[in-house]
Design an enzyme around this catalytic site. Structure first.
Site, PDB file in Angstrom:
ATOM      1  N   ASP A  91       0.961  -1.091  -0.179  1.00 51.68           N
ATOM      2  CA  ASP A  91      -0.114   0.073  -0.038  1.00 51.68           C
ATOM      3  C   ASP A  91       1.043   1.268   0.202  1.00 51.68           C
ATOM      4  OD1 ASP A  91      -2.155   2.002   0.665  1.00 51.68           O
ATOM      5  OD2 ASP A  91      -3.154   0.034   1.074  1.00 51.68           O
ATOM      6  N   ASN A 157       1.662  -3.847 -14.160  1.00 49.87           N
ATOM      7  CA  ASN A 157       2.759  -4.600 -13.089  1.00 49.87           C
ATOM      8  C   ASN A 157       2.402  -5.671 -12.526  1.00 49.87           C
ATOM      9  OD1 ASN A 157       4.733  -2.538 -13.922  1.00 49.87           O
ATOM     10  ND2 ASN A 157       3.942  -1.231 -12.248  1.00 49.87           N
ATOM     11  N   LYS A 163       2.147 -13.321 -14.206  1.00 53.24           N
ATOM     12  CA  LYS A 163       2.705 -14.138 -15.272  1.00 53.24           C
ATOM     13  C   LYS A 163       4.312 -14.806 -14.961  1.00 53.24           C
ATOM     14  CE  LYS A 163       4.810 -13.698 -19.856  1.00 53.24           C
ATOM     15  NZ  LYS A 163       5.486 -12.685 -20.794  1.00 53.24           N
ATOM     16  N   ARG A 164       4.994 -13.925 -14.342  1.00 54.63           N
ATOM     17  CA  ARG A 164       6.360 -14.358 -13.745  1.00 54.63           C
ATOM     18  C   ARG A 164       6.416 -15.544 -12.866  1.00 54.63           C
ATOM     19  NH1 ARG A 164       7.312  -8.755 -14.088  1.00 54.63           N
ATOM     20  NH2 ARG A 164       7.100  -8.643 -11.683  1.00 54.63           N
ATOM     21  N   TYR A 203     -11.834   6.942 -13.260  1.00 58.55           N
ATOM     22  CA  TYR A 203     -11.762   5.891 -12.339  1.00 58.55           C
ATOM     23  C   TYR A 203     -12.707   4.670 -13.098  1.00 58.55           C
ATOM     24  CZ  TYR A 203     -13.458   2.545  -8.575  1.00 58.55           C
ATOM     25  OH  TYR A 203     -13.655   1.565  -7.656  1.00 58.55           O
TER      26      TYR A 203
END
Length: 375
Positions: A91, A157, A163-164, A203
């Site tokens: 956060d 991100n 994915k990684r 938004y």
């Protein structure tokens, strides 16, 4: 001569003993408060955590929650921690607050990272709950470019991370993707009635493109995604002056002010308590449903009904004042019970803030298509 020397040594020893005893007494008196402080510190460090279920290595997941110190994220953190998982909260504290999760700090299964998802994050996890984004109009309209970057670059991100490391990602989307709907209630096949350049577009459109990114990564890269379209939610830890109807009414009632109802008050809204939403998010994450899912409460009430109910629960002399200005559900908390919990939380917040001479005021409802809008 020898006797004199012995006598001098003996006298010296007595004086030294007296000095040593005096020093020992002074040290004891000085150290006693310090010893008490050390004992208090040790007791504070041996913090009592909420009960945590034990999970075996094969059942325990490493879970990342972005925006985990916010209203919904902190309640999700509580559930996943008590379920026995290892939870990392990320956060940047734009709208999240450390005190929402401070009761977990120091627990071996918990980690808190001050990080903005607009920047890449490298961590090993099994599941990602991507909740990072301001969600109330005053907050996301305060810095619309930042809101867009959080929902686009931040989502990219997190999808890249999923994915990684081969993690499953759940996107906390919103009912706002339907815009100003012409269909009630909205099912997941409804495409919406939207305005890409309106005051809420930063938004609404940010969440729409975030959904698009999720399904692009699913189709092209094989990333497992879940998309939750969250409807109106209330409960403890929500910001008191976030401009939403529940918080506005509770604030006005607690402060002994008339409750402002826009229009006739006949417009309807449905609200779910935050624990029901959290249960829905966890069920969706662990389900086989990859298409978007609405999470909300199908039971609607008029705004005037909400005002009267909150007024009666608070027990203040507040009176509504008119002003002319298909869902995936797992409901467990009745409306009145949830409102009582939220009122109690707001009451304590007002007591704390009164000491700092700050009294939050309800935000005015935002206008949309020439008519007031209750969130």
């Amino acid at each position: 001569m020898m006797m004199r020397v012995i006598w001098l040594i003996s006298g010296l020893n007595r004086r030294m003993m007296k000095i040593l005893l005096a020093l020992a007494l002074i040290a004891y008196i000085a150290v006693a408060p310090l010893r008490e402080k050390i004992r208090d510190l040790e007791q504070s460090l041996s913090q009592k955590y909420p009960p945590v279920k034990f999970l075996s290595e094969k059942d325990r997941k490493r879970i990342l929650i972005t925006g985990g110190a916010g209203f919904v994220g902190s309640h999700l953190t509580d559930k996943l921690m008590m379920d026995g998982h290892e939870v990392t909260v990320v956060d940047n504290f734009f709208t999240g607050r450390k005190r929402n999760v401070e009761h977990w700090i120091g627990h071996e299964n918990f980690e808190l990272i001050n990080h903005d998802v607009v920047e890449p994050l490298y961590i090993e996890v099994d599941q990602i709950y991507h909740l990072a984004s301001p969600a109330s109009p005053p907050n996301y309209m305060y810095n619309p470019i930042k809101t867009l970057k959080t929902n686009t670059i931040g989502t990219l991100n997190m999808l890249g991370l999923a994915k990684r490391v081969g993690a499953r990602l759940l996107l906390a989307s919103t009912s706002e993707v339907y815009g100003d709907p012409e269909e009630h209630p909205q099912n997941e096949e409804y495409w919406g009635h939207v305005n890409p350049i309106g005051p809420r577009a930063c938004y609404d459109e940010g969440k729409r493109v975030a959904e698009t990114m999720c399904y692009a990564y699913m189709k092209q890269e094989g990333v497992e995604v879940r998309v939750a379209r969250i409807f109106n939610t209330f409960g403890s830890r929500m910001h008191m002056n976030d401009g939403r109807v529940v918080s506005n009414f509770i604030l006005q009632a607690l402060q002994g002010e008339p409750l402002t109802v826009y229009g006739t008050g006949s417009q309807t809204r449905a609200f779910q308590y935050v624990s029901d939403l959290v249960n829905g998010l966890v069920l969706l994450m662990n389900s086989n449903i990859s298409s978007p899912v609405n999470l909300g409460n199908p039971e609607e009430h008029t705004i005037l009904e909400f005002a009267r109910l909150i007024k009666s629960l608070v027990g203040k002399s507040s009176h509504p004042r008119p002003s002319h200005i298909c869902m995936f559900v797992c409901l467990q908390v009745p409306l009145e019970e949830g409102l009582n919990k939220t009122i109690h939380y707001f009451s304590r917040e007002l007591e704390h803030q009164a000491n700092n001479q700050y009294i939050p005021k309800p935000k005015a409802a935002r206008m949309k298509k020439g008519r007031p809008r209750h969130n």
